[in-house]
Design an enzyme around this catalytic site. Structure first.
Site, PDB file in Angstrom:
ATOM      1  N   HIS A 183     -16.843   4.561  -2.451  1.00 45.48           N
ATOM      2  CA  HIS A 183     -16.154   5.668  -2.159  1.00 45.48           C
ATOM      3  C   HIS A 183     -16.253   6.623  -2.995  1.00 45.48           C
ATOM      4  CE1 HIS A 183     -12.971   3.225   0.477  1.00 45.48           C
ATOM      5  NE2 HIS A 183     -14.357   2.966   0.787  1.00 45.48           N
TER       6      HIS A 183
ATOM      7  N   CYS B 119     -19.063  -1.665   2.407  1.00 44.26           N
ATOM      8  CA  CYS B 119     -18.072  -0.815   2.955  1.00 44.26           C
ATOM      9  C   CYS B 119     -18.794  -0.077   4.239  1.00 44.26           C
ATOM     10  CB  CYS B 119     -17.616   0.266   1.841  1.00 44.26           C
ATOM     11  SG  CYS B 119     -17.130   1.823   2.487  1.00 44.26           S
TER      12      CYS B 119
ATOM     13  N   TYR C  45     -14.477  10.329   0.841  1.00 40.05           N
ATOM     14  CA  TYR C  45     -13.550   9.950  -0.081  1.00 40.05           C
ATOM     15  C   TYR C  45     -13.793  10.870  -1.218  1.00 40.05           C
ATOM     16  CZ  TYR C  45     -11.528   5.718   1.996  1.00 40.05           C
ATOM     17  OH  TYR C  45     -11.153   5.172   2.858  1.00 40.05           O
TER      18      TYR C  45
ATOM     19  N   ASN D 164     -10.561  -4.310   0.018  1.00 39.49           N
ATOM     20  CA  ASN D 164     -10.530  -3.061  -0.835  1.00 39.49           C
ATOM     21  C   ASN D 164      -9.732  -3.397  -1.960  1.00 39.49           C
ATOM     22  OD1 ASN D 164     -12.241  -0.828   0.098  1.00 39.49           O
ATOM     23  ND2 ASN D 164     -10.607  -0.360   1.830  1.00 39.49           N
TER      24      ASN D 164
ATOM     25  N   ARG E  89       0.883  -1.205   0.072  1.00 40.33           N
ATOM     26  CA  ARG E  89       0.032  -0.003  -0.092  1.00 40.33           C
ATOM     27  C   ARG E  89       0.783   1.287  -0.140  1.00 40.33           C
ATOM     28  NH1 ARG E  89      -4.476   1.909   4.392  1.00 40.33           N
ATOM     29  NH2 ARG E  89      -4.736   4.130   3.750  1.00 40.33           N
TER      30      ARG E  89
HETATM   31  C1  G6P Z   1     -13.000   3.328   5.955  1.00 39.22           C
HETATM   32  C2  G6P Z   1     -13.202   2.590   4.691  1.00 39.22           C
HETATM   33  C3  G6P Z   1     -12.216   1.588   4.409  1.00 39.22           C
HETATM   34  C4  G6P Z   1     -10.895   1.915   4.871  1.00 39.22           C
HETATM   35  C5  G6P Z   1     -10.997   2.216   6.106  1.00 39.22           C
HETATM   36  C6  G6P Z   1      -9.336   2.508   6.779  1.00 39.22           C
HETATM   37  O1  G6P Z   1     -13.622   2.558   7.095  1.00 39.22           O
HETATM   38  O2  G6P Z   1     -14.609   2.505   4.296  1.00 39.22           O
HETATM   39  O3  G6P Z   1     -12.485   1.421   3.158  1.00 39.22           O
HETATM   40  O4  G6P Z   1     -10.057   0.707   4.588  1.00 39.22           O
HETATM   41  O5  G6P Z   1     -11.567   3.578   6.259  1.00 39.22           O
HETATM   42  O6  G6P Z   1      -8.742   3.571   6.022  1.00 39.22           O
HETATM   43  P1  G6P Z   1      -7.190   3.934   6.509  1.00 39.22           P
HETATM   44  O7  G6P Z   1      -6.740   4.860   5.666  1.00 39.22           O
HETATM   45  O8  G6P Z   1      -7.231   4.418   7.695  1.00 39.22           O
HETATM   46  O9  G6P Z   1      -6.623   2.766   6.466  1.00 39.22           O
HETATM   47 MN    MN Z   2     -14.681   1.419   2.453  1.00 38.08          MN
END
Ligand code: G6P
Ligand code: MN
Length: 444
Positions: free
Chosen positions: A199, A169, A264, A148, A94
């Site tokens: 998102h 989600c 998002y 994701n 990532r």
């Molecule tokens: C939200 C989104 C997820 C994402 C998570 C964590 O819950 O819906 O899809 O994985 O945030 O995001 P982060 O950037 O903190 O890993």
């Molecule tokens: Mn999400």
């Protein structure tokens, strides 16, 4: 419903798992567990998180059997629900997704923009393999995916294999519960007229007792824009500066446009600011999450050793509420409405029929049946259609391993400024992640 459900979690060693288990405990009357299997390829995380989860369930649900495994098929056979939260390449991959985009001055984010594209190329082949295993070894089970990028993964699986799957989600649930907290009502009292892609969605109207409350809410916020975010989201969530900025930007978009967006949307509406913010912070979000996860795992080890009180710091109530509500709706055939990722089938007539969209759906033992959400406001239609085309091409590229289609996909992403930048991004991603992209093996 049987006396209890048999549930497994692929990627069960994640720092999100304790929050989800806390939800299963809180809602045990709604969804009793008979057996829980945590599966992870990372034996260290599986053991740390698994020890805590075992202790939590022994204390609160002593009848439930808990097993830890590294064998995927053990977590697929004999299960009612297989929950999937994997991360191919881990947070290290990532970080590369995000930093490669930022180095070219483009938004570097896990799911939105080129970062999500790269993640999709890596994740889709593995997720399709998992879906095929479910189809072969346990075709009656439900695969509940929140890996994701959720929308792209869902679209690929629906294309590749006829498994029973719902993709989710937590963002719509966060919006719903936050609104309920703000208004001081029960979240179930609210119905959101919500449309879009994962998102990339909006609540266009929010109904409480038959009235759309958004115009009044907007007016109130314009008159007194200071919202007590700590009260609504809790201080642990607000400690993370990323969450604070995200919520402020969400309110900003709402006040400017009248549509209540997924957080998002900030990456589209304030793309330049978001790039600057990340560059100024000197860290990708992945690097922040790596630090957060390390601290959580240390905490979990202390808790298991009895030196600390349990505390859930990642993945809160919303995620668990969404997941457990959904499982209950399927197991009880309750035909409840949840906002999920499902094939469009005409719900949004301006998008292709097979496109996966994020809309309210009636969820029952027979699956998720999308409601008709109708036409989009013209002000967002173009953005959604452009991202939908990018997603369609990305799924095709990921399934076929086609470099040409991958370049076409990136070129049409609204956050990629030119085909030349798209080429640079694609070269960098294919080179950097080659070991996770076998489908592109002969094609680079
Ligand atoms: C939200 C989104 C997820 C994402 C998570 C964590 O819950 O819906 O899809 O994985 O945030 O995001 P982060 O950037 O903190 O890993
Ligand atoms: Mn999400």
């Amino acid at each position: 419903m049987p006396s209890g459900l048999r549930v497994s979690i692929l990627g069960g060693g994640s720092a999100y798992t304790p929050g989800l288990i806390e939800g299963f405990i809180r809602l045990k009357d709604k969804v009793p567990l008979e057996r829980l299997v945590l599966m992870d390829i990372d034996s260290r995380k599986l053991s740390i998180v698994g020890t805590m989860v075992k202790a939590m369930l022994e204390a609160e649900m002593p009848g439930a059997q808990v097993d830890l495994t590294q064998d995927r098929l053990e977590a697929i056979r004999d299960m009612d629900f297989i929950l999937c939260q994997i991360r191919v390449g881990g947070l290290a991959a990532r970080h590369l997704d995000e930093s490669i985009a930022l180095d070219l001055g483009v938004v570097g984010q896990e799911t939105t923009g080129p970062g999500g594209f790269s993640m999709a190329l890596r994740t889709i082949p593995v997720m399709v393999e998992i879906a095929r295993d479910v189809e072969t070894h346990n075709p009656d089970a439900w695969l509940i995916n929140y890996t994701n990028p959720t929308g792209l993964v869902a679209e690929a699986i629906h294309k590749a294999c006829p498994v029973k799957m719902i993709s989710i989600c937590d963002e719509p649930m966060i919006l719903q519960e936050a609104l309920a907290g703000f208004l001081g009502v029960d979240p179930e009292a609210i119905f959101m007229d919500y449309f879009g892609l994962n998102h990339l969605g909006w609540a266009r109207r929010v109904f409480l007792k038959g009235h759309d409350i958004l115009p009044v809410l907007r007016q109130q916020l314009m008159e007194s824009p200071r919202v007590d975010l700590e009260r609504i989201f809790g201080s642990a969530v607000m400690e993370d500066p990323k969450n604070r900025l995200e919520l402020q930007n969400t309110l900003r978009i709402f006040l400017e446009t009248g549509l209540l967006p997924s957080p998002y949307l900030q990456y589209y509406y304030f793309a330049d600011e978001m790039v600057k913010y990340r560059l100024a912070s000197g860290k990708t979000r992945a690097q922040e999450v790596i630090e957060l996860e390390k601290a959580i795992l240390v905490d979990i080890e202390k808790m298991s050793a009895g030196k600390k009180k349990p505390e859930i710091r990642r993945g809160g109530k919303w995620h668990a509420d969404m997941m457990i509500g959904l499982l209950s709706a399927i197991a009880r055939d309750s035909r409840s409405v949840y906002i999920v990722n499902v094939p469009n089938r005409g719900s949004m007539p301006e998008l292709p029929c097979e496109k996966v969209v994020e809309v309210p759906a009636v969820v029952a033992a027979s699956g998720a049946h999308p409601l008709a959400m109708g036409m989009m406001p013209a002000g967002v239609r173009g953005l959604v259609q452009a991202v939908a085309a990018y997603e369609e091409l990305t799924v095709k590229a990921a399934l076929e391993g086609s470099r040409a289609v991958a370049l076409e996909a990136l070129t049409c992403h609204p956050l990629v400024p030119s085909r030349e930048v798209a080429k640079k991004l694609l070269d960098a991603y294919l080179r950097t992640h080659a070991k996770y992209l076998p489908q592109f093996g002969g094609n680079q």
